[in-house]
Design a protein around this motif. Structure first.
Motif, PDB file in Angstrom:
ATOM      1  N   ARG A  27      -1.210   8.762   2.114  1.00 36.68           N
ATOM      2  CA  ARG A  27      -2.590   8.405   2.025  1.00 36.68           C
ATOM      3  C   ARG A  27      -2.611   7.005   2.436  1.00 36.68           C
ATOM      4  O   ARG A  27      -3.682   6.501   2.582  1.00 36.68           O
ATOM      5  N   LEU A  28      -1.468   6.434   3.151  1.00 36.01           N
ATOM      6  CA  LEU A  28      -1.600   5.144   3.845  1.00 36.01           C
ATOM      7  C   LEU A  28      -2.321   5.359   5.261  1.00 36.01           C
ATOM      8  O   LEU A  28      -1.987   6.153   6.025  1.00 36.01           O
ATOM      9  N   ALA A  86      -6.711   0.777   5.888  1.00 27.31           N
ATOM     10  CA  ALA A  86      -6.506   0.041   4.389  1.00 27.31           C
ATOM     11  C   ALA A  86      -5.523  -1.209   4.810  1.00 27.31           C
ATOM     12  O   ALA A  86      -5.830  -1.933   4.190  1.00 27.31           O
ATOM     13  N   LEU A  91       0.868  -1.240  -0.056  1.00 21.45           N
ATOM     14  CA  LEU A  91      -0.187  -0.099  -0.001  1.00 21.45           C
ATOM     15  C   LEU A  91       0.764   1.297   0.202  1.00 21.45           C
ATOM     16  O   LEU A  91       0.634   2.091  -0.628  1.00 21.45           O
ATOM     17  N   GLN A 121       9.818   5.478  -0.453  1.00 25.72           N
ATOM     18  CA  GLN A 121       8.541   6.155   0.132  1.00 25.72           C
ATOM     19  C   GLN A 121       8.445   5.685   1.517  1.00 25.72           C
ATOM     20  O   GLN A 121       8.197   6.700   2.400  1.00 25.72           O
ATOM     21  N   ALA A 132       1.950   1.792  -3.425  1.00 19.96           N
ATOM     22  CA  ALA A 132       0.877   2.115  -4.438  1.00 19.96           C
ATOM     23  C   ALA A 132       0.178   3.572  -4.004  1.00 19.96           C
ATOM     24  O   ALA A 132      -0.021   4.282  -5.079  1.00 19.96           O
ATOM     25  N   LEU A 133       0.108   3.953  -2.901  1.00 20.06           N
ATOM     26  CA  LEU A 133      -0.383   5.185  -2.719  1.00 20.06           C
ATOM     27  C   LEU A 133       0.275   6.134  -1.933  1.00 20.06           C
ATOM     28  O   LEU A 133       0.021   7.336  -1.822  1.00 20.06           O
ATOM     29  N   ARG A 179      -6.623  -4.796   3.500  1.00 23.29           N
ATOM     30  CA  ARG A 179      -5.969  -5.605   2.836  1.00 23.29           C
ATOM     31  C   ARG A 179      -5.350  -6.935   3.364  1.00 23.29           C
ATOM     32  O   ARG A 179      -5.033  -7.913   2.694  1.00 23.29           O
TER      33      ARG A 179
END
Length: 185
Positions: free
Chosen positions: A31-32, A36, A23, A101, A26-27, A40
């Motif tokens: 935004r994590l 979420a 995540l 990230q 991806a985000l 997942r």
């Protein structure tokens, strides 16, 4: 026979770690959310909070356990080649979106752990190779190996952290060439 609770917990823990890395890649970090990650991983968010106080420590543990593929090139016998390989491996690692990230956030949230667990091992390998270069006569004996490692890694980490210019293998090679001129002088 009832399910093994310890095994189920380990399976849940691993699912959480994998979900967190997927995540964030991806985000992005901002935004994590724990919600979420829980969705997942197929667990309740209370399970995550039982083991981690926030997404920072969760991501740090996920990254240390599942994070970048360790590249440990075997010494070739040629100092310049070995230093290029090591710096290029650093550049590749820093350019991985997952590493980027997670580590940018962790630099601020867990600076000491990040240095100890992730960045220091590469530095130790560089220092060991430089000492071997001293023994082989490729590096002057009066060279401060720790300072030489700073000269090699500093420009790479600066470009990565501050994004002052593109981070590339060519940049790593240029740094090695420049530093070796000073070390052999």
């Amino acid at each position: 026979m009832p399910p093994d609770a310890a095994r189920r917990s380990d399976r849940s823990r691993r699912a959480i770690l994998v979900a967190a890395l997927e995540l964030v890649e991806a985000l992005g970090y901002s935004r994590l959310t724990i919600e979420a990650v829980a969705a997942r991983a197929g667990v309740g968010k209370q399970t995550i909070y039982r083991w981690w106080s926030s997404k920072g420590p969760l991501l740090f543990e996920a990254f240390v356990e599942l994070g970048p593929v360790e590249r440990d090139p075997r010494p070739s016998g040629d100092l310049a080649t070995d230093l290029r390989l090591e710096l290029r491996a650093t550049v590749e690692e820093l350019n991985e979106r997952r590493f980027d990230q997670v580590c940018r956030v962790l630099v601020h949230e867990a600076r000491t752990d990040l240095l100890t667990l992730l960045l220091t091992p590469r530095r130790v390998r560089l220092e060991e190779r430089l000492r071997a270069g001293q023994r082989a006569g490729e590096v002057r004996l009066d060279v401060d190996v720790a300072a030489a490692a700073d000269l090699l890694l500093g420009p790479v980490h600066q470009r990565w952290l501050l994004r002052t210019a593109p981070l590339s293998g060519e940049h790593a090679d240029a740094v090695v060439d420049l530093v070796l001129r000073a070390l052999r002088g």
